[in-house]
Design a protein around this motif. Sequence first.
Motif, PDB file in Angstrom:
ATOM      1  N   THR A 162       0.879  -1.171  -0.019  1.00 14.87           N
ATOM      2  CA  THR A 162       0.043   0.137   0.076  1.00 14.87           C
ATOM      3  C   THR A 162       0.912   1.350  -0.059  1.00 14.87           C
ATOM      4  N   VAL A 163       1.879   1.262   0.784  1.00 14.62           N
ATOM      5  CA  VAL A 163       2.913   2.335   1.049  1.00 14.62           C
ATOM      6  C   VAL A 163       3.448   2.531  -0.311  1.00 14.62           C
ATOM      7  N   SER A 164       3.851   1.385  -1.072  1.00 19.65           N
ATOM      8  CA  SER A 164       4.616   1.546  -2.348  1.00 19.65           C
ATOM      9  C   SER A 164       3.698   2.186  -3.534  1.00 19.65           C
ATOM     10  N   LEU A 165       2.502   1.784  -3.563  1.00 17.33           N
ATOM     11  CA  LEU A 165       1.531   2.405  -4.388  1.00 17.33           C
ATOM     12  C   LEU A 165       1.351   3.834  -4.124  1.00 17.33           C
ATOM     13  N   ALA A 178      -7.039   9.549  -1.101  1.00 13.28           N
ATOM     14  CA  ALA A 178      -8.046   9.235  -0.201  1.00 13.28           C
ATOM     15  C   ALA A 178      -7.782   7.653  -0.089  1.00 13.28           C
ATOM     16  N   VAL A 179      -7.829   7.378   0.980  1.00 12.51           N
ATOM     17  CA  VAL A 179      -7.441   5.800   1.402  1.00 12.51           C
ATOM     18  C   VAL A 179      -8.679   5.245   2.212  1.00 12.51           C
ATOM     19  N   HIS A 180      -9.314   4.342   1.684  1.00 18.50           N
ATOM     20  CA  HIS A 180     -10.345   3.680   2.302  1.00 18.50           C
ATOM     21  C   HIS A 180      -9.632   2.187   2.958  1.00 18.50           C
ATOM     22  N   GLY A 181      -9.772   2.268   4.361  1.00 23.51           N
ATOM     23  CA  GLY A 181      -8.921   1.382   4.920  1.00 23.51           C
ATOM     24  C   GLY A 181      -9.442  -0.055   4.962  1.00 23.51           C
ATOM     25  N   ARG A 182     -10.024  -0.730   3.785  1.00 21.66           N
ATOM     26  CA  ARG A 182     -10.380  -2.176   3.682  1.00 21.66           C
ATOM     27  C   ARG A 182      -9.776  -2.539   2.387  1.00 21.66           C
ATOM     28  N   LEU A 183      -9.617  -4.039   2.318  1.00 22.17           N
ATOM     29  CA  LEU A 183      -9.067  -4.750   0.986  1.00 22.17           C
ATOM     30  C   LEU A 183     -10.412  -4.414   0.097  1.00 22.17           C
ATOM     31  N   ARG A 184      -9.826  -4.784  -1.234  1.00 23.51           N
ATOM     32  CA  ARG A 184     -11.112  -4.743  -2.248  1.00 23.51           C
ATOM     33  C   ARG A 184     -12.045  -5.694  -2.232  1.00 23.51           C
ATOM     34  N   GLU A 185     -11.739  -6.934  -1.608  1.00 25.21           N
ATOM     35  CA  GLU A 185     -13.121  -7.759  -1.259  1.00 25.21           C
ATOM     36  C   GLU A 185     -13.719  -7.736   0.124  1.00 25.21           C
ATOM     37  N   GLU A 186     -13.071  -6.708   0.624  1.00 20.33           N
ATOM     38  CA  GLU A 186     -13.818  -6.582   2.126  1.00 20.33           C
ATOM     39  C   GLU A 186     -15.027  -5.602   1.984  1.00 20.33           C
ATOM     40  N   ARG A 187     -16.130  -5.660   2.776  1.00 18.90           N
ATOM     41  CA  ARG A 187     -17.139  -4.905   2.826  1.00 18.90           C
ATOM     42  C   ARG A 187     -17.237  -4.273   4.249  1.00 18.90           C
ATOM     43  N   PRO A 188     -18.495  -3.381   4.530  1.00 18.48           N
ATOM     44  CA  PRO A 188     -18.440  -2.613   5.875  1.00 18.48           C
ATOM     45  C   PRO A 188     -18.420  -3.423   7.018  1.00 18.48           C
ATOM     46  N   ARG A 189     -18.972  -4.815   7.136  1.00 17.88           N
ATOM     47  CA  ARG A 189     -18.888  -5.568   8.157  1.00 17.88           C
ATOM     48  C   ARG A 189     -17.498  -6.007   8.637  1.00 17.88           C
ATOM     49  N   ALA A 199      -0.053   4.148   8.758  1.00 13.71           N
ATOM     50  CA  ALA A 199       1.471   3.890   7.841  1.00 13.71           C
ATOM     51  C   ALA A 199       1.437   4.721   6.501  1.00 13.71           C
ATOM     52  N   VAL A 200       0.386   4.771   5.826  1.00  7.21           N
ATOM     53  CA  VAL A 200       0.521   5.504   4.682  1.00  7.21           C
ATOM     54  C   VAL A 200       0.611   7.039   5.021  1.00  7.21           C
ATOM     55  N   ALA A 201      -0.227   7.350   5.889  1.00  3.85           N
ATOM     56  CA  ALA A 201      -0.088   8.773   6.179  1.00  3.85           C
ATOM     57  C   ALA A 201       1.352   9.381   6.532  1.00  3.85           C
ATOM     58  N   ALA A 203       4.135   8.001   5.609  1.00  5.47           N
ATOM     59  CA  ALA A 203       5.067   7.826   4.610  1.00  5.47           C
ATOM     60  C   ALA A 203       5.001   8.703   3.563  1.00  5.47           C
ATOM     61  N   ALA A 204       3.790   9.135   3.503  1.00  8.06           N
ATOM     62  CA  ALA A 204       3.348  10.068   2.165  1.00  8.06           C
ATOM     63  C   ALA A 204       3.758  11.534   2.328  1.00  8.06           C
ATOM     64  N   SER A 205       3.982  12.120   1.188  1.00  7.61           N
ATOM     65  CA  SER A 205       4.278  13.461   1.355  1.00  7.61           C
ATOM     66  C   SER A 205       2.963  14.469   0.875  1.00  7.61           C
ATOM     67  N   VAL A 206       1.934  13.834   0.551  1.00  7.63           N
ATOM     68  CA  VAL A 206       0.846  14.448   0.150  1.00  7.63           C
ATOM     69  C   VAL A 206      -0.426  14.239   1.349  1.00  7.63           C
ATOM     70  N   PRO A 207      -1.600  14.933   1.189  1.00  3.65           N
ATOM     71  CA  PRO A 207      -2.388  14.788   2.281  1.00  3.65           C
ATOM     72  C   PRO A 207      -3.109  13.621   1.989  1.00  3.65           C
ATOM     73  N   ILE A 208      -3.209  12.938   3.188  1.00  5.76           N
ATOM     74  CA  ILE A 208      -4.070  11.404   3.051  1.00  5.76           C
ATOM     75  C   ILE A 208      -5.240  11.637   3.721  1.00  5.76           C
ATOM     76  N   ILE A 209      -6.531  11.447   2.978  1.00  9.71           N
ATOM     77  CA  ILE A 209      -7.756  11.575   3.640  1.00  9.71           C
ATOM     78  C   ILE A 209      -8.313  10.063   3.809  1.00  9.71           C
ATOM     79  N   ALA A 210      -8.396   9.915   5.231  1.00 14.14           N
ATOM     80  CA  ALA A 210      -8.947   8.726   5.619  1.00 14.14           C
ATOM     81  C   ALA A 210     -10.446   8.442   5.339  1.00 14.14           C
ATOM     82  N   ASN A 211     -10.831   7.244   5.146  1.00 13.21           N
ATOM     83  CA  ASN A 211     -12.093   6.938   4.643  1.00 13.21           C
ATOM     84  C   ASN A 211     -12.755   5.420   5.187  1.00 13.21           C
TER      85      ASN A 211
END
Length: 487
Positions: A162-165, A178-189, A199-201, A203-211
Amino acid sequence: MAERLSFRNITALAPMVRVGTLPMRLLALDYGADVVYCEELIDIKMAQCERVVNEVLHTVDFVAPDERVMFRTCEQEKERVVFQMGTADPDRALIVAKLVEKDVAAIDVNMGCPKEYSTKGGMGAALLSNPDKIVAILRTLVTGVSIPVTCKIRILPTVEETVSLVRRIEETGVAAVAVHGRLREERPRHPLNCDVIKAVAEAASVPIIANGGSLDLVKTNADIEEFRKKTGSSSVMLARAAMWNVSVFSPSGPLPLEKVMEDYLKYAIRYENHAFNTKYCLCQMLRDKVESPQGKLLQAAQTHADISAAFGLQQFCQQTEEELQKKRSELQGDCPPDALRMEGDVSTMAVKFIRREYLPHFSPKMFLLEWSRKEKLQQPLYEMAQRSLDRGFQSTVTFAGKRFRSSLWEKSKKFAEQAASVVCLRVLGIPEGRIGDEESDLVCKRKRDGRTNGTTEEEQSSKRHSGDMRPEAETPHVNGDTPPEKS
């Protein structure tokens, strides 16, 4: 030149299909959101649109060839609305971005939605497995438009991936991720991975928006700051928490849901939101009360007038619709509203059928039917068209070898046929039965005073002779028939 939109220390309304249309975005801004995202709109459909200034609504509309309004915006949100697109093609993405860039504050690419409507064709979360294409799309946009470009992703199987991407993404020059903190196959449950966002926030130099915190972490406005701290992010983006009660953005505390729903409905009526989208959003707000008496009225509603009846806003709806119709008539030019125009072989007038102008048992259709009998002519034949952008109806009546219709669209099939009848009668100089008109013997006393077998002869004739409805356009996918992307 307007100051570029900043994504640091902001709270945003997340992109949600069927929810993030203009009424919800404006309400979110009213209640305290800093930035609002529109619902994901697909590049192929948007690229076909024409930019139209709507002088009646004071909006800018992006209208598809079939007349569907794919995206509607206004001056009130211009500096704070982010246009989110679904794309898998850099060149097509740039065409769309340049189409809308003068009317929005930023462009966002959806790389996080896992639903099929988004991932087909390699869009949405499907892009997460193709970093090279992600880079190509974002780099093309960043260099091609003058406004900020962002993207929204989901996390990958490991923190390192994730950090590399995100590092590759920020090298393209985007303004935020903006980073949604679930895997592609995961759902709200599934639990939200706040540690990965953090960890992403870090490592990143740009603003990270948590979702992604709506279900467990964000229930009130005070929770937003806690979510921000827990994820170490610059900003927070809310989807379902805002969908359920958009006053979650208000620092002074949540408003009663009844007030929120009323405010939302007023915006929806004022800006002619698609009635089915309005209905969907209100049902989401009602949640477990959707089976209440009010909820059942809402579920049965087909138009904004019907929805307004469920919320006691009939008068507001009627007055607003009349005001908008008056503006339309004024903008038609120097010709009076009832001036005759020819559209091909069809005689048209800008006529609106107003039921209260006729006595209870009288109608233009009835007068036209009786005239056909008196003159021994073939009875009127009605054809129906339905406009998909607002489900309006327009009827064309064929009578005495000629065709007639109103250039205005009506809210029901019956009213559309009545309006077409009015045009025909006025062109032919035949009485139409309005209150105050000179009394006519065209309709006999039996028909003035009563009905036959519970139905007027006009209605019986309509059942026998009305043509099949010819759809002007398909039912809109636009702002779609799919559930919102969940936070």
